[in-house]
Motif scaffolding. Structure first.
Motif, short mmCIF file in Angstrom:
data_model
loop_
_atom_site.label_atom_id
_atom_site.label_comp_id
_atom_site.label_asym_id
_atom_site.label_seq_id
_atom_site.Cartn_x
_atom_site.Cartn_y
_atom_site.Cartn_z
N ASN A 43 -7.65 -11.86 -1.39
CA ASN A 43 -8.57 -10.73 -1.55
C ASN A 43 -9.47 -10.55 -0.34
OD1 ASN A 43 -7.76 -9.94 -4.20
ND2 ASN A 43 -8.84 -11.72 -5.01
N GLY A 44 -9.80 -11.64 0.33
CA GLY A 44 -10.74 -11.53 1.44
C GLY A 44 -10.11 -11.46 2.81
N LEU A 45 -8.78 -11.38 2.87
CA LEU A 45 -8.10 -11.39 4.16
C LEU A 45 -8.03 -9.99 4.77
CD1 LEU A 45 -5.12 -13.82 3.53
CD2 LEU A 45 -7.32 -14.30 4.61
N LYS A 46 -8.13 -9.94 6.09
CA LYS A 46 -8.04 -8.67 6.80
C LYS A 46 -6.58 -8.31 7.09
CE LYS A 46 -12.51 -9.20 9.11
NZ LYS A 46 -13.21 -9.28 10.43
N THR A 47 -6.33 -7.02 7.27
CA THR A 47 -5.01 -6.54 7.65
C THR A 47 -4.85 -6.65 9.17
OG1 THR A 47 -4.95 -4.98 5.80
CG2 THR A 47 -3.45 -4.56 7.63
N ALA A 60 0.86 -1.18 0.00
CA ALA A 60 0.00 0.00 0.00
C ALA A 60 0.90 1.23 0.00
CB ALA A 60 -0.92 0.00 1.21
N GLY A 61 1.46 1.54 -1.16
CA GLY A 61 2.36 2.68 -1.27
C GLY A 61 3.63 2.50 -0.46
N ASP A 62 3.85 3.37 0.50
CA ASP A 62 5.05 3.31 1.33
C ASP A 62 4.90 2.38 2.53
OD1 ASP A 62 6.30 5.14 -0.32
OD2 ASP A 62 5.61 6.87 0.85
N GLU A 63 3.78 1.67 2.60
CA GLU A 63 3.53 0.79 3.73
C GLU A 63 3.21 -0.63 3.25
OE1 GLU A 63 1.81 3.68 7.19
OE2 GLU A 63 0.37 2.96 5.70
N LEU A 64 3.34 -1.57 4.17
CA LEU A 64 2.99 -2.96 3.93
C LEU A 64 1.89 -3.36 4.91
CD1 LEU A 64 6.59 -4.44 3.64
CD2 LEU A 64 4.98 -4.10 1.76
N GLU A 65 0.81 -3.87 4.38
CA GLU A 65 -0.30 -4.34 5.20
C GLU A 65 -0.18 -5.84 5.39
OE1 GLU A 65 -3.51 -0.97 3.59
OE2 GLU A 65 -3.69 -3.07 2.96
N LEU A 66 0.27 -6.25 6.58
CA LEU A 66 0.40 -7.68 6.87
C LEU A 66 -0.97 -8.31 6.93
CD1 LEU A 66 3.20 -7.51 9.59
CD2 LEU A 66 3.45 -8.21 7.19
#
Length: 278
Positions: free
Chosen positions: A40-44, A14-20
């Motif tokens: 696609n259906g996983l939460k951060t 997500a741009g400059d960030e990573l959503e684990l």
């Protein structure tokens, strides 16, 4: 979707960030099992910066790596080769793979003519043989960035320790196939057939081109290679490099060099070259 494998798990870029993402297994497991859509259906579960984790290759140990040669007109010209009339390819062991940020050591046996080759790499997402060109994208998991590092003296039979030409060994040394930093899934990658590709060494641009300049397209490569061998999920195809490589002007890599390969929409793969181990 642009996704990365990190030491903290799978992350959405997500741009400059990573959503684990809330998933415990590795990315390549989903690729091999054809389950990428589950992301696609996983939460951060947590958001982190790029410098807060260690990046790994999207596929840690491909069953095989297929390297395509002379697939850009300017690279064929700079090496003095005619433009191929069919794709040229050979195989590299999966043990050569490493990730973005990893150190690549010069081989003890061939430290003097190590070269870079920035490329778009295709990760196979579905096993197939005799793949029709018109449906080839259905067999792709996505694309990532590659540096097809090569020991040119081994490749061309000029190394006194190995009196024979061996492209597979020249390109197959440990860590000679960095992949990353992320995987752009096929549903998005297939919409872009003109991605800019740039290679910098120590901040100086050495290669600049576009995947629009490929002699043989991604579907054409899959169709041709799979007419000889089965392509399995998790395999990787390196689609070729543009002109500007070190072999053209004798500017080879040395310890301390930082190589950064950028493919538009996918990201920048960065690796540092180091001395051979003693």
């Amino acid at each position: 979707m642009l996704i990365a494998q990190t030491s903290d798990g799978i992350a959405r870029v997500a741009g400059d960030e990573l959503e684990l993402l809330d998933h415990s297994g590795p990315l390549d497991e989903l690729i091999v099992e054809g389950r990428l859509a589950e992301l696609n259906g996983l939460k951060t579960r947590k958001t982190i910066g790029w410098n807060e984790t260690t990046l790994a290759s999207p596929v840690r140990r491909p069953g095989k790596i297929v390297v395509i040669g002379l697939n850009y007109r300017d690279h064929a010209a700079e090496t003095g080769n005619p433009l191929p009339t069919f794709p040229r390819f050979h195989f590299i062991p999966g043990s050569a793979v490493t990730g973005s940020g990893a150190t690549v050591r010069l081989p003890r046996s061939a430290p003097d003519k190590v070269d870079f080759e920035g490329e778009l790499a295709i990760v196979i997402g579905r096993t197939g043989c005799d793949i029709p060109e018109k449906s080839a994208w259905d067999f792709v998991a996505g694309g990532t960035v590659a540096d097809d590092i090569s020991a040119r003296d081994i490749q061309f039979g000029e190394n006194p320790q190995l009196p024979m030409a061996s492209p597979a060994l020249a390109k197959g040394f440990d860590h000679f196939k960095p992949l990353g930093p992320a995987l752009l899934t096929a549903d998005e990658l297939r919409e872009h057939n003109a991605l800019n590709i740039t290679t910098e060494v120590n901040g100086i641009v050495r290669q600049r081109s576009s995947t629009a300049e490929l002699v043989f397209s991604v579907p054409a490569l899959l169709a041709f290679v799979s007419s000889f061998i089965t392509l399995e999920a998790g395999d990787v195809i390196l689609t070729g490099t543009p002109g500007g490589t070190g072999v053209a002007d004798g500017q080879y890599l040395k310890a301390g060099d930082v190589v950064a390969v950028t493919v538009e929409r996918v990201g920048t793969l960065t690796n540092t070259i180091a001395e051979a181990t003693t």
